[in-house]
Enzyme design. Structure first.
Site, PDB file in Angstrom:
ATOM      1  N   SER A  51      12.318  16.796 -22.351  1.00  0.00           N
ATOM      2  CA  SER A  51      14.226  16.299 -22.421  1.00  0.00           C
ATOM      3  C   SER A  51      14.224  14.789 -23.222  1.00  0.00           C
ATOM      4  CB  SER A  51      14.696  17.112 -21.116  1.00  0.00           C
ATOM      5  OG  SER A  51      14.407  15.535 -20.371  1.00  0.00           O
ATOM      6  N   HIS A  90      16.548  10.730 -17.312  1.00  0.00           N
ATOM      7  CA  HIS A  90      18.061  11.193 -18.243  1.00  0.00           C
ATOM      8  C   HIS A  90      18.092   9.608 -18.717  1.00  0.00           C
ATOM      9  CE1 HIS A  90      17.668  15.836 -18.177  1.00  0.00           C
ATOM     10  NE2 HIS A  90      16.576  15.754 -18.726  1.00  0.00           N
ATOM     11  N   ASP A 116      24.195  17.155 -18.034  1.00  0.00           N
ATOM     12  CA  ASP A 116      22.548  17.233 -16.321  1.00  0.00           C
ATOM     13  C   ASP A 116      24.122  17.916 -15.093  1.00  0.00           C
ATOM     14  OD1 ASP A 116      20.627  16.345 -17.987  1.00  0.00           O
ATOM     15  OD2 ASP A 116      20.393  15.055 -16.516  1.00  0.00           O
TER      16      ASP A 116
END
Length: 174
Positions: A51, A90, A116
């Protein structure tokens, strides 16, 4: 190999077992020392998914720092979702509050289309910087953590490696 183990004097065997215990306790103390220095329960994490590509790839080893609580947009953080024990790596895309009000963050993976909010706990729209974030990424080593991924995906490999390491330490002669 097992014949060599049986041929050892009890004192030699005890010394080898204690040597193995020393190696394990040293590794544990180093981990706890890093945790205190970085102010993070997990100062080193492995990227488990794609990701964050191209910034980080699966298997990269990340070093975290949690001493500066004023996280900025664009900073890469690692957080745990409440109720789950899998760290997520992230980038911060929005921040709210700060100062006297708690800093809240919205994150997104570089390789993901959406933010998210779907990953957060039920009823949670943002991350609380102080409670949810384990640290900000300050460095990384590419692909070194891939061993961890292999050990997670193939549990028998973990048993085999530990057994081999234990036998090596016990059978080592000085």
């Amino acid at each position: 190999m097992l014949g060599a183990l049986g041929g050892m004097q009890p004192r030699q065997l005890a010394a080898q077992v204690l040597n193995f215990a020393l190696v394990l306790s040293t590794a544990f103390m180093l981990w706890k020392g890093l945790s205190v220095i970085a102010d993070s329960p997990s100062p080193i994490v492995v990227v488990l998914s794609g990701s964050m590509e191209p910034a980080f790839e699966r298997g990269d080893l990340l070093f975290l720092w949690n001493r500066g609580l004023d996280t900025q947009i664009g900073e890469i953080v690692v957080y745990n979702v409440r109720g789950k024990d899998i760290p997520i790596v992230h980038r911060v895309v929005r921040r709210f509050g700060g100062g006297k009000t708690p800093l809240q963050l919205l994150t997104k993976g570089d390789n993901n289309a959406a933010d998210d909010t779907e990953l957060y706990a039920v009823g949670q729209s943002y991350l609380n910087r102080k409670e949810d974030v384990i640290g900000s990424v300050v460095g990384y080593v590419p692909m070194v953590g891939y061993v961890t991924i292999l050990l997670s995906e193939y549990p028998w490999l973990k048993t085999a490696m530990l057994g081999l390491m234990g036998l090596t330490v016990v059978l080592q002669r000085e």
